[in-house]
Design a protein around this motif. Structure first.
Motif, PDB file in Angstrom:
ATOM      1  N   ASN A 519      -2.564  19.235 -22.593  1.00 19.00           N
ATOM      2  CA  ASN A 519      -2.713  17.760 -22.950  1.00 19.00           C
ATOM      3  C   ASN A 519      -1.913  16.899 -22.039  1.00 19.00           C
ATOM      4  OD1 ASN A 519      -3.741  18.280 -25.889  1.00 19.00           O
ATOM      5  ND2 ASN A 519      -1.743  19.324 -25.745  1.00 19.00           N
ATOM      6  N   LEU A 520      -1.127  17.481 -21.103  1.00 19.60           N
ATOM      7  CA  LEU A 520      -0.431  16.653 -20.071  1.00 19.60           C
ATOM      8  C   LEU A 520      -0.904  17.004 -18.788  1.00 19.60           C
ATOM      9  CD1 LEU A 520       2.111  14.599 -19.513  1.00 19.60           C
ATOM     10  CD2 LEU A 520       3.640  16.816 -19.484  1.00 19.60           C
ATOM     11  N   ARG A 521      -1.070  15.749 -17.973  1.00 18.48           N
ATOM     12  CA  ARG A 521      -1.929  15.900 -16.760  1.00 18.48           C
ATOM     13  C   ARG A 521      -0.753  15.102 -15.868  1.00 18.48           C
ATOM     14  NH1 ARG A 521      -6.445  13.904 -17.542  1.00 18.48           N
ATOM     15  NH2 ARG A 521      -6.205  12.025 -16.324  1.00 18.48           N
ATOM     16  N   MET A 522      -0.534  15.623 -14.399  1.00 18.89           N
ATOM     17  CA  MET A 522       0.141  14.821 -13.534  1.00 18.89           C
ATOM     18  C   MET A 522      -0.770  14.730 -12.083  1.00 18.89           C
ATOM     19  SD  MET A 522       4.016  16.121 -13.909  1.00 18.89           S
ATOM     20  CE  MET A 522       4.667  14.853 -13.285  1.00 18.89           C
ATOM     21  N   GLU A 523      -0.728  13.425 -11.686  1.00 15.70           N
ATOM     22  CA  GLU A 523      -1.831  13.354 -10.603  1.00 15.70           C
ATOM     23  C   GLU A 523      -0.895  13.077  -9.430  1.00 15.70           C
ATOM     24  OE1 GLU A 523      -5.425  11.543 -11.198  1.00 15.70           O
ATOM     25  OE2 GLU A 523      -5.750  12.836 -13.081  1.00 15.70           O
ATOM     26  N   GLY A 524      -1.349  13.031  -8.236  1.00 14.71           N
ATOM     27  CA  GLY A 524      -0.405  12.426  -7.055  1.00 14.71           C
ATOM     28  C   GLY A 524      -1.531  12.426  -5.808  1.00 14.71           C
ATOM     29  N   GLY A 525      -0.640  11.553  -4.876  1.00 16.71           N
ATOM     30  CA  GLY A 525      -1.388  11.352  -3.665  1.00 16.71           C
ATOM     31  C   GLY A 525      -0.699  10.683  -2.461  1.00 16.71           C
ATOM     32  N   LEU A 526      -0.906  11.301  -1.442  1.00 16.83           N
ATOM     33  CA  LEU A 526      -0.238  10.698  -0.225  1.00 16.83           C
ATOM     34  C   LEU A 526      -1.251  10.390   0.895  1.00 16.83           C
ATOM     35  CD1 LEU A 526       2.442  10.456   1.453  1.00 16.83           C
ATOM     36  CD2 LEU A 526       2.220  12.869   2.150  1.00 16.83           C
ATOM     37  N   SER A 527      -1.080   9.254   1.531  1.00 14.08           N
ATOM     38  CA  SER A 527      -2.027   8.840   2.835  1.00 14.08           C
ATOM     39  C   SER A 527      -1.488   8.067   3.714  1.00 14.08           C
ATOM     40  CB  SER A 527      -3.103   8.223   1.891  1.00 14.08           C
ATOM     41  OG  SER A 527      -2.762   6.927   1.415  1.00 14.08           O
ATOM     42  N   TYR A 528      -2.136   7.935   4.853  1.00 16.09           N
ATOM     43  CA  TYR A 528      -1.579   7.403   5.937  1.00 16.09           C
ATOM     44  C   TYR A 528      -2.483   6.450   6.666  1.00 16.09           C
ATOM     45  CZ  TYR A 528      -0.845   6.111  10.921  1.00 16.09           C
ATOM     46  OH  TYR A 528      -0.802   5.499  11.870  1.00 16.09           O
ATOM     47  N   THR A 529      -2.276   5.300   6.796  1.00 14.95           N
ATOM     48  CA  THR A 529      -3.303   4.016   7.162  1.00 14.95           C
ATOM     49  C   THR A 529      -2.830   3.488   8.467  1.00 14.95           C
ATOM     50  OG1 THR A 529      -4.244   3.827   4.874  1.00 14.95           O
ATOM     51  CG2 THR A 529      -4.690   2.329   6.728  1.00 14.95           C
ATOM     52  N   GLU A 530      -3.606   3.732   9.535  1.00 11.15           N
ATOM     53  CA  GLU A 530      -3.435   2.899  10.641  1.00 11.15           C
ATOM     54  C   GLU A 530      -4.178   1.595  10.650  1.00 11.15           C
ATOM     55  OE1 GLU A 530      -3.659   3.208  15.254  1.00 11.15           O
ATOM     56  OE2 GLU A 530      -5.097   4.279  14.423  1.00 11.15           O
ATOM     57  N   MET A 531      -3.284   0.642  10.741  1.00 17.29           N
ATOM     58  CA  MET A 531      -3.933  -1.001  10.311  1.00 17.29           C
ATOM     59  C   MET A 531      -4.028  -1.564  11.577  1.00 17.29           C
ATOM     60  SD  MET A 531      -2.112  -2.219   6.526  1.00 17.29           S
ATOM     61  CE  MET A 531      -2.786  -1.356   5.335  1.00 17.29           C
ATOM     62  N   ILE A 532      -5.374  -1.599  12.280  1.00 17.47           N
ATOM     63  CA  ILE A 532      -5.222  -2.052  13.525  1.00 17.47           C
ATOM     64  C   ILE A 532      -5.779  -3.756  13.605  1.00 17.47           C
ATOM     65  CG2 ILE A 532      -6.687  -1.807  15.946  1.00 17.47           C
ATOM     66  CD1 ILE A 532      -7.053   1.039  15.120  1.00 17.47           C
ATOM     67  N   ASN A 533      -4.741  -4.338  14.291  1.00 13.50           N
ATOM     68  CA  ASN A 533      -4.958  -5.795  14.271  1.00 13.50           C
ATOM     69  C   ASN A 533      -5.040  -6.338  12.879  1.00 13.50           C
ATOM     70  OD1 ASN A 533      -5.223  -8.260  15.640  1.00 13.50           O
ATOM     71  ND2 ASN A 533      -7.571  -8.232  15.908  1.00 13.50           N
ATOM     72  N   PRO A 534      -4.145  -6.279  11.906  1.00 18.36           N
ATOM     73  CA  PRO A 534      -4.131  -6.609  10.670  1.00 18.36           C
ATOM     74  C   PRO A 534      -4.089  -8.028  10.554  1.00 18.36           C
ATOM     75  CG  PRO A 534      -1.931  -5.651  11.143  1.00 18.36           C
ATOM     76  CD  PRO A 534      -2.719  -5.273  12.276  1.00 18.36           C
ATOM     77  N   LEU A 535      -3.613  -8.982  11.496  1.00 23.67           N
ATOM     78  CA  LEU A 535      -3.501 -10.184  11.642  1.00 23.67           C
ATOM     79  C   LEU A 535      -4.756 -11.004  12.505  1.00 23.67           C
ATOM     80  CD1 LEU A 535       0.110 -10.515  11.772  1.00 23.67           C
ATOM     81  CD2 LEU A 535      -1.034 -10.598   9.913  1.00 23.67           C
ATOM     82  N   ASN A 536      -5.658 -10.032  12.883  1.00 26.88           N
ATOM     83  CA  ASN A 536      -6.905 -10.592  13.437  1.00 26.88           C
ATOM     84  C   ASN A 536      -6.572 -11.524  14.797  1.00 26.88           C
ATOM     85  OD1 ASN A 536      -9.541 -10.240  12.207  1.00 26.88           O
ATOM     86  ND2 ASN A 536      -7.823 -10.775  10.396  1.00 26.88           N
ATOM     87  N   GLY A 537      -5.620 -10.828  15.678  1.00 29.80           N
ATOM     88  CA  GLY A 537      -4.993 -11.582  16.608  1.00 29.80           C
ATOM     89  C   GLY A 537      -6.219 -11.784  17.917  1.00 29.80           C
ATOM     90  N   PRO A 538      -5.646 -12.393  19.000  1.00 31.49           N
ATOM     91  CA  PRO A 538      -6.592 -12.903  20.150  1.00 31.49           C
ATOM     92  C   PRO A 538      -6.987 -11.866  20.848  1.00 31.49           C
ATOM     93  CG  PRO A 538      -4.500 -13.390  20.747  1.00 31.49           C
ATOM     94  CD  PRO A 538      -4.474 -12.717  19.382  1.00 31.49           C
TER      95      PRO A 538
END
Length: 562
Positions: A519-538
């Motif tokens: 009846n008891l379930r545990m779930e988890g996750g781990l991820s890495y994200t490279e956010m390239i130019n997140p501020l929309n630079g010039p």
């Protein structure tokens, strides 16, 4: 998902303390829950019957195991995925044309409790999570509830309480009154209510979630509540409707999945499904300072058909219309009755539609699907050049049997293309599917997108591999997306487009779940994200690299099924 007859005198004990094991029969499951996705996995093998064709909510998602799975022959057979308790059943039920359309008894199901947590180290990241805003820092939500059914009536209470630490990070200059608003639009305060950050403080959010009251007779159903809708076959980014945003009050009426037989001939020609709804949308606190435009009205229509002569195929069509909140604008719920394009009576207008096809081949454990979205679908314009406001999604799921009833794999792939066409770029007439100049908040509710979370004018490629084993599951995924390309394309006349830094998120992650007890379930996750130019630079030169953020996301969830 299990059913057991209990004497009324044991009701309190059942609710508070007791967990029973019995033969799996049926279950309503929340959108994108582990339970729903597991039943969907079984349906691709022909071991579960899909309860809907196109329009999904918790109440409509009543799964039934079939074939060997109904006898307990499936990989999670020993685990409790949720129990429906029969509290009372008529010993001598009435038998007439009306009572044959309702279940003459009282049943109950408990949802959860479910506790979800996530942490983002660099920036907000997360989707399809209801009212929860997964900002930078710690985020958590607690959901749970109960559902009663009796003589066609259904009452579900399943709210969501969430918290966001909402830590500070760099944002772009806002296009709206609030300094935290989205960074682009047609003009000041005209575009979309999609804040980059929800203020500068931690905050709690209460949302009614999947709460509603409903009455059904056979497959006819009518209800009022706040249950989230999922339209179409997409796994990650549905075009028109998902559970990505907070829920909103709505009224709906229609037919659930219904078999159709030609009268007199007895020929079964397939299944149909149809729903019409109208709802009440709200603006976030981080858009404009005009209190007169805080609410919009959304009308929707969903139709689907699964032909008997092409087993496994489902064709569907969806239409939504946003107008300004006014009871007089209820007339626009019927798409052919009025044309809101000219803004009659100040109604405003934002109409969108989608056409989808989904085909399941249980003999080989394969599903393929596609959805085409169309905005501003005036007949002459659309016939002349249908790609002017079109976006699309394609995807597939493939099940792999490794050890029968012990170990199965699944491959999922989805590609979304929501970018504007070349004609829009050439005309310098940029727009995004979620924008509209008359509905200034765009296609949002309380600051989050109603449909796909892929923002404006982006594209996405997502692939995942899952393994299901008797005590849980594990998986790995890769995701690449450009979330805001329309903003950059709007600058093509200022810069050489070839040298623009395209904003991109590139993610890789692992996830898994384990049944600690049945009846008891545990779930988890781990991820890495490279956010390239997140501020929309010039523009950048060969000696100047673009800005990069490195976001690590940790999530875990604990759920108990009664």
């Amino acid at each position: 998902m299990k059913n057991r007859l209990l004497p009324p005198t044991f009701l309190i004990a059942v609710f508070l303390f007791t967990v029973f094991a019995s033969i799996p029969v049926s279950s309503q499951e929340a959108l994108k829950s582990t339970e729903e996705e597991y039943y969907d996995f079984l349906s691709i093998q022909g071991l579960a019957e899909r309860p809907t064709l196109n329009y999904r909510t918790l109440s409509d998602s009543e799964w039934k195991l079939t074939g060997g799975a109904a006898e307990g022959n499936h990989v999670w057979a020993g685990n409790n995925l949720g129990t429906r308790f029969t509290l009372w059943q008529a010993a001598n039920p009435a038998d007439n044309w009306f009572t044959r359309g309702i279940d003459q008894g009282i049943t109950m199901k408990v949802y959860g409790p479910e506790w979800f947590n996530s942490f983002n180290t660099a920036a907000p990241y997360g989707q399809n999570d209801g009212a929860l805003w997964q900002g930078k820092g710690y985020n958590t939500s607690l959901t749970g509830g109960i559902r009663f059914e009796a003589y066609g009536f259904e009452a579900t209470i399943k709210p969501q309480l969430s918290f966001s630490q909402n830590m500070s990070f760099d944002i772009m200059p806002s296009n709206y009154d609030s300094e935290y608003g989205y960074f682009w639009g047609y003009s000041k305060n005209v575009g979309v209510d999609a804040p980059q950050r929800f203020g500068d403080k931690p905050f709690f959010t209460f949302d009614w979630g999947d709460t509603e009251i409903r009455w059904s007779w056979h497959t006819f159903t009518v209800g009022f509540g706040t249950q989230s809708i999922w339209l179409g076959p997409a796994y990650l980014n549905p075009i028109l409707h998902s559970n990505n945003a907070a829920s909103y009050p709505k009224f709906d009426i229609g037919l659930r999945k219904t078999p159709v037989t030609i009268p007199g001939l007895g020929w079964y020609i397939g299944d149909i499904e149809g729903r019409i709804w109208t709802g009440y949308l709200s603006e976030s606190d981080y858009f404009d300072n005009d209190d007169s435009n805080n609410h919009n009205m959304i009308h929707g229509m969903s139709l689907a058909y699964s032909p008997s002569f092409l087993p496994g195929l489902t064709l569907s069509a969806n239409r939504v219309c946003l107008v300004k909140w006014d009871w007089a604008n209820l007339k626009y719920i019927w798409p052919m009755a009025e044309n809101t394009h000219v803004g009659e009576q100040g109604a405003g207008e934002d109409q969108k539609m989608s056409l989808a096809a989904d085909w399941v081949f249980p003999q080989v454990g394969l599903e393929i699907y596609g959805e085409l979205g169309i905005d501003d679908f005036a007949s002459t314009r659309w016939r002349r050049y249908p790609f002017n406001t079109s976006i699309y999604t394609i995807g597939l799921k493939k099940n792999i049997s490794i050890i029968e009833n012990k170990l199965y794999g699944q491959i999922l792939f989805e590609h979304n293309w929501f970018e504007p066409p070349l004609t829009r770029i050439a005309e310098n007439n940029l727009y995004a599917f979620n924008f509209h100049y008359q509905i200034t908040q765009g296609y949002t509710n309380r600051g989050q997108y109603i449909g796909s979370a892929l923002a404006n004018g982006g594209n996405s490629q997502y692939i995942k591999f899952l393994l299901f084993f008797p005590k849980g599951y594990g998986g790995i995924f890769f995701h690449r997306e450009n979330p805001d390309n329309t903003y950059l394309l709007a600058k093509y006349d200022e810069h050489n487009l070839r040298h623009l830094n395209m904003e991109a998120n590139i993610s890789i992650g692992i996830e898994g779940g384990f049944f600690v007890t049945n009846n008891l379930r545990m779930e988890g996750g781990l991820s890495y994200t490279e956010m390239i130019n997140p501020l929309n630079g010039p523009l950048f030169s060969s000696t100047e690299s673009s800005t990069r953020w490195h976001n690590v996301r940790i999530e875990y969830m604990v759920k108990y099924n009664f």
